[in-house]
Design an enzyme around this catalytic site. Structure first.
Site, PDB file in Angstrom:
ATOM      1  N   TYR A 137       0.792  -1.230   0.000  1.00  0.00           N
ATOM      2  CA  TYR A 137       0.000   0.000   0.000  1.00  0.00           C
ATOM      3  C   TYR A 137       0.826   1.282   0.000  1.00  0.00           C
ATOM      4  CZ  TYR A 137      -3.633  -3.332   1.233  1.00  0.00           C
ATOM      5  OH  TYR A 137      -4.491  -4.398   1.236  1.00  0.00           O
ATOM      6  N   ASN A 157     -12.514   4.442  -2.019  1.00  0.00           N
ATOM      7  CA  ASN A 157     -11.714   3.244  -1.773  1.00  0.00           C
ATOM      8  C   ASN A 157     -12.418   2.534  -0.623  1.00  0.00           C
ATOM      9  OD1 ASN A 157      -9.924   1.249  -1.056  1.00  0.00           O
ATOM     10  ND2 ASN A 157      -8.108   2.524  -1.302  1.00  0.00           N
ATOM     11  N   HIS A 179     -15.460  -6.189  -1.725  1.00  0.00           N
ATOM     12  CA  HIS A 179     -15.616  -7.582  -2.133  1.00  0.00           C
ATOM     13  C   HIS A 179     -16.883  -8.252  -1.631  1.00  0.00           C
ATOM     14  CE1 HIS A 179     -11.570  -6.774  -3.305  1.00  0.00           C
ATOM     15  NE2 HIS A 179     -11.220  -6.565  -2.048  1.00  0.00           N
ATOM     16  N   ASP A 182     -25.791  -1.121  -2.745  1.00  0.00           N
ATOM     17  CA  ASP A 182     -27.141  -0.573  -2.847  1.00  0.00           C
ATOM     18  C   ASP A 182     -27.156   0.925  -2.555  1.00  0.00           C
ATOM     19  OD1 ASP A 182     -28.056  -3.091  -3.521  1.00  0.00           O
ATOM     20  OD2 ASP A 182     -28.988  -3.490  -1.567  1.00  0.00           O
ATOM     21  N   HIS A 236      -8.435   1.780  -5.932  1.00  0.00           N
ATOM     22  CA  HIS A 236      -7.627   0.911  -5.067  1.00  0.00           C
ATOM     23  C   HIS A 236      -6.164   1.253  -5.265  1.00  0.00           C
ATOM     24  CE1 HIS A 236     -11.094  -1.567  -4.151  1.00  0.00           C
ATOM     25  NE2 HIS A 236     -11.392  -1.502  -5.440  1.00  0.00           N
ATOM     26  N   LEU A 237      -5.426   1.298  -4.175  1.00  0.00           N
ATOM     27  CA  LEU A 237      -3.990   1.555  -4.245  1.00  0.00           C
ATOM     28  C   LEU A 237      -3.262   0.427  -4.963  1.00  0.00           C
ATOM     29  CD1 LEU A 237      -3.604   2.839  -0.604  1.00  0.00           C
ATOM     30  CD2 LEU A 237      -3.117   4.195  -2.645  1.00  0.00           C
ATOM     31  N   SER A 238      -3.603  -0.803  -4.601  1.00  0.00           N
ATOM     32  CA  SER A 238      -2.923  -1.967  -5.180  1.00  0.00           C
ATOM     33  C   SER A 238      -3.707  -2.499  -6.376  1.00  0.00           C
ATOM     34  CB  SER A 238      -2.768  -3.068  -4.131  1.00  0.00           C
ATOM     35  OG  SER A 238      -4.030  -3.599  -3.774  1.00  0.00           O
ATOM     36  N   ARG A 268      -9.903 -11.105  -3.686  1.00  0.00           N
ATOM     37  CA  ARG A 268      -9.876  -9.665  -3.976  1.00  0.00           C
ATOM     38  C   ARG A 268     -10.197  -9.355  -5.442  1.00  0.00           C
ATOM     39  NH1 ARG A 268      -7.587  -7.255   0.573  1.00  0.00           N
ATOM     40  NH2 ARG A 268      -6.117  -8.588   1.687  1.00  0.00           N
TER      41      ARG A 268
END
Length: 148
Positions: free
Chosen positions: A26, A77, A83, A90, A103-105, A114
């Site tokens: 991260y 994020n 997930h 909703d 997402h950072l990664s 993931r």
């Protein structure tokens, strides 16, 4: 002078641990440092930054800012909620503001669980794997929507 564009940058569970948690995945920046960098990179934008470890707080924040009005979109994020949180999915569907998932990664280079996002289908786009730049790209995507 009031900024013409207001965006919410919202972060979910465990992102308060940035800078300490798995820096090889991260990065070494804290969430506060990331937020300051976003604000500096886009001085023409008025940002509200929000982070919570709790799913319900993220949902309430989405509804709150929509109720307040004046926001052009959300950079989200959602962390691990990405997930499995049907409730967050909703809530994103229930608001009229565009939401960009970031997402950072690169989640697709990581564990199998993931690879699936339950929120992607209700977001206008997904940006992953660019580290801190993922947030900047998310902001640019929202700002660029006015030119389409």
């Amino acid at each position: 002078m009031m900024s013409a564009t207001s965006l919410l940058v919202m972060n979910g569970p465990n992102l308060s641990r940035l800078g300490k948690r798995e820096p090889e995945v991260y990065g070494s920046l804290t969430l506060d440092e990331i937020n300051r960098g976003i604000a500096v990179a886009f001085p023409e934008v008025s940002f509200e930054f929000f982070q919570s470890e709790h799913e319900g707080a993220l949902i309430e924040k989405l509804f709150e800012i929509e109720g307040r009005g004046g926001f052009s979109g959300v950079v989200l994020n959602a962390g691990a909620l990405t997930h499995y949180s049907i409730a967050l999915r909703d809530a994103i569907s229930a608001v009229t503001m565009p939401v960009v998932e970031v997402h950072l990664s690169n989640v697709h280079k990581r564990e199998e669980f993931r690879h699936k996002s339950v929120i992607s289908a209700v977001c206008i786009g997904v940006i992953a794997g660019f580290g801190v730049e993922s947030y900047h790209l998310g902001v640019r995507a929202l700002l660029g929507r006015g030119n389409r």
